[in-house]
Design a protein around this motif. Structure first.
Motif, PDB file in Angstrom:
ATOM      1  N   THR A  40      -8.518   3.801  -4.311  1.00 41.35           N
ATOM      2  CA  THR A  40      -9.520   2.815  -3.315  1.00 41.35           C
ATOM      3  C   THR A  40      -8.576   1.846  -1.772  1.00 41.35           C
ATOM      4  O   THR A  40      -9.688   1.837  -0.838  1.00 41.35           O
ATOM      5  N   THR A  41      -7.472   1.902  -2.634  1.00 38.93           N
ATOM      6  CA  THR A  41      -6.594   0.468  -1.451  1.00 38.93           C
ATOM      7  C   THR A  41      -6.568   1.078  -0.050  1.00 38.93           C
ATOM      8  O   THR A  41      -5.645   0.161   0.200  1.00 38.93           O
ATOM      9  N   LEU A  42      -5.775   2.143  -0.786  1.00 37.34           N
ATOM     10  CA  LEU A  42      -5.050   2.544   0.631  1.00 37.34           C
ATOM     11  C   LEU A  42      -6.053   2.540   2.099  1.00 37.34           C
ATOM     12  O   LEU A  42      -7.676   3.301   1.908  1.00 37.34           O
ATOM     13  N   GLN A  96       0.700  -1.254  -0.377  1.00 39.20           N
ATOM     14  CA  GLN A  96       0.094   0.121  -0.286  1.00 39.20           C
ATOM     15  C   GLN A  96       1.298   1.528   0.139  1.00 39.20           C
ATOM     16  O   GLN A  96       0.787   2.168  -0.948  1.00 39.20           O
ATOM     17  N   GLY A 134      -5.286   8.026   1.661  1.00 42.80           N
ATOM     18  CA  GLY A 134      -5.712   7.875   0.451  1.00 42.80           C
ATOM     19  C   GLY A 134      -7.160   8.913   0.527  1.00 42.80           C
ATOM     20  O   GLY A 134      -7.369   9.849  -0.377  1.00 42.80           O
ATOM     21  N   THR A 155       2.274   2.014  -3.788  1.00 46.95           N
ATOM     22  CA  THR A 155       0.801   2.188  -4.297  1.00 46.95           C
ATOM     23  C   THR A 155       0.590   3.905  -4.144  1.00 46.95           C
ATOM     24  O   THR A 155       0.911   4.663  -5.230  1.00 46.95           O
ATOM     25  N   ALA A 214      -7.074   3.194  -7.329  1.00 50.83           N
ATOM     26  CA  ALA A 214      -5.534   2.699  -6.872  1.00 50.83           C
ATOM     27  C   ALA A 214      -5.755   3.444  -5.396  1.00 50.83           C
ATOM     28  O   ALA A 214      -5.440   2.436  -4.467  1.00 50.83           O
TER      29      ALA A 214
END
Length: 213
Positions: free
Chosen positions: A38-40, A7, A45, A10, A36
């Motif tokens: 949204t995965t953090l 993470q 994010g 990313t 991308a």
């Protein structure tokens, strides 16, 4: 929630792209970057979503003009991390070489058109080169990074949220960090020392470059 290594990588990749000059390829990547993000974890994010939303609704010409006015014309917001520590002094040349050497040891060759201490370059290195060394470089220049973050917020810049996200990937600041920020805010970067011999080849020296980009 603590970010995983994946993470953080990313996040650094997205941050690196957002700290670059806004151009059509960047706008084309916005859906991919948004996915991308949204995965953090939210602390990392959420600030990036704020900047991505701004980029999506703002004309490119306006974004480009704002970027130049912010980063090319104001030393206070310099994206070159060693500027805050060394100013436009000859000692900065040696610091730039340290960045170059770190990249080379990781097998990365930097384009000579860009200085190695640009925040976008350091983030790209941390994401795809050596995360541990990239983190160390960011932490070593935490005072300048924090001063830039505070200044961008004061200016109401959309890039302030990107720096918020960068700082969220790093350990919390300690008392010494806060003291360094206060001292840097009060005194500014150092000025040239008269008679000091250069410590690096001329191509890595900031003298004559004028305002940092």
């Amino acid at each position: 929630m603590t970010a995983t290594d994946a993470q953080r990588a990313t996040a650094w990749q997205v941050q690196s792209l957002l700290m670059g000059y806004p151009d059509p390829p960047l706008l084309e990547r916005l859906p991919l970057l948004s996915a991308a993000v949204t995965t953090l974890p939210d602390a990392i994010g959420a600030p990036l979503r704020t900047t991505l939303d701004h980029l999506a609704r703002t004309p490119l010409t306006e974004l480009a003009a704002d970027y130049v006015a912010t980063f090319d014309h104001r030393r206070r917001f310099s994206p070159y991390l060693t500027y805050f520590t060394y100013g436009d002094t000859r000692k900065r040349g040696m610091a730039l070489l340290r960045f170059k050497h770190a990249y080379r040891q990781a097998g990365l060759v930097l384009d000579d058109a860009e200085l190695p201490d640009h925040l976008a370059v350091v983030l790209e290195f941390a994401a795809s080169g050596d995360a541990a060394v990239g983190t160390r470089l960011l932490i070593e220049h935490r005072a300048g990074l924090e001063l830039m973050r505070l200044g961008l917020h004061e200016h109401g810049s959309p890039w302030a949220h990107v720096v918020d996200s960068v700082c969220a990937t790093l350990p919390p600041m300690g008392r010494r960090d806060h003291d360094s920020v206060a001292r840097l805010a009060a005194e500014g970067p150092p000025e040239e020392e008269v008679g000091l011999a250069p410590f690096a080849p001329p191509e890595y020296m900031p003298a004559g470059r004028g305002e940092p980009r």
